[in-house]
Design an enzyme around this catalytic site. Structure first.
Site, PDB file in Angstrom:
ATOM      1  CB  SER A 143      51.739  34.642  46.947  1.00 50.83           C
ATOM      2  OG  SER A 143      52.131  34.422  45.603  1.00 50.83           O
ATOM      3  CE1 TYR A 154      49.495  39.543  45.720  1.00 50.73           C
ATOM      4  CE2 TYR A 154      51.226  38.147  44.822  1.00 50.73           C
ATOM      5  CZ  TYR A 154      49.960  38.290  45.370  1.00 50.73           C
ATOM      6  OH  TYR A 154      49.176  37.176  45.582  1.00 50.73           O
ATOM      7  CE  LYS A 158      49.464  37.980  49.118  1.00 54.75           C
ATOM      8  NZ  LYS A 158      48.262  37.834  49.965  1.00 54.75           N
TER       9      LYS A 158
END
Ligand SMILES: NC(=O)c1ccc[n+]([C@@H]2O[C@H](COP(=O)([O-])OP(=O)(O)OC[C@H]3O[C@@H](n4cnc5c(N)ncnc54)[C@H](OP(=O)(O)O)[C@@H]3O)[C@@H](O)[C@H]2O)c1
Length: 235
Positions: A143, A154, A158
């Site tokens: 991402s 999150y 990533k």
């Protein structure tokens, strides 16, 4: 550019969103696909979208965030084609929106279990077979997220995905197993939300580029799907 015709690809999280697009893109190139979601019935829509495709389709199910789920996925592959040439590690979750100081260890554990450990363990189960067959393309979906501390689990998961991608690529250097990450762009999906920059279809054709690399192609890099967006002005 290599062909995916006749290869077998496992696309995790291909019931909707980006994974569904990738499965359709690979199938359009003649690639046999192993669809995946947490439950096999989640794959009905993707199956319908692929009904006209002249490729073989196999379905596997399991939660990538648990050891049992990952075993079920690998077992499902063994009971089907028993071969994965292209591993598209796409399944992931968004961590809950919280002020940084309110993010609990459980939030970190859950996000890392799905977004990082799932992918690491699937690579550990499936990449040795690629190595012994001297062909493999592994793409780990990353991402471009940054500076949103409320989603730190999150975004940090990533970052770890990209670091692991580089390490795995280094381990496999000199072989015909190429390992790269993909930043799909911010897309309108269940995860990306309705306010995202681009439609989910714009992940193609860029998402296919790391699957189509020739032997000796890039490994350990991050491809950006939006660099290949149809109609995008080239600089
Ligand atoms: N959308 C964006 O803007 C964006 C931006 C950057 C990166 N990404 C990345 O792109 C990838 C796909 O995102 P998306 O937007 O397409 O997400 P999505 O629409 O929410 O779809 C997620 C997919 O992952 C599966 N999945 C979720 N949790 C799972 C679990 N615990 N075990 C197994 N499968 C699970 C879902 O299957 P079920 O049907 O079973 O729920 C579904 O197929 C992710 O890696 C995401 O981080 C997305």
């Amino acid at each position: 550019m290599a062909s995916v015709d006749g290869k077998w690809a496992l696309i995790t999280g291909s019931s909707r969103g980006i994974g569904q697009q990738i499965a359709m893109g690979l199938a359009a190139g003649g690639c046999h696909v192993i669809l995946h979601a947490r439950r096999v019935e989640h794959l009905d829509q993707t199956m319908a979208l692929l009904s006209a495709a002249s490729v073989n389709i196999h379905r596997v199910a399991g939660d990538v965030g648990t050891a049992e789920g990952r075993s079920a996925i690998v077992q499902g592959v063994r009971e089907g084609p028993n071969q994965v040439d292209i591993l598209y590690n796409n399944a992931a979750i968004m961590s809950p929106w919280k002020e940084l100081w309110d993010i609990s260890e459980a939030d970190w554990q859950q996000t890392f279990a799905v977004n990082l450990f799932g992918l690491v363990e699937l690579c550990r189960a499936l990449v040795p077979g690629m190595w012994s067959r001297n062909f493999g393309r592994v793409i780990n979906v990353s991402s471009g997220i940054k500076d949103i501390p409320q989603l730190a689990p999150y975004s940090v998961s990533k970052a770890a995905v990209e670091k692991y991608t580089a390490d795995l690529a280094a381990e496999l250097r000199g072989s015909n197993v190429l390992v790269n990450a993909l930043d799909p762009g911010w897309l309108k999906t269940d995860l990306g939300g309705p306010g995202a920059d681009y439609e989910v279809e714009t992940v193609l054709p860029g998402a296919l580029v790391p699957a189509l690399l020739d032997e000796g192609g890039e490994s350990g890099t991050v491809f950006r799907a939006q660099d290949y967006r149809v109609g995008r002005a080239r600089s």
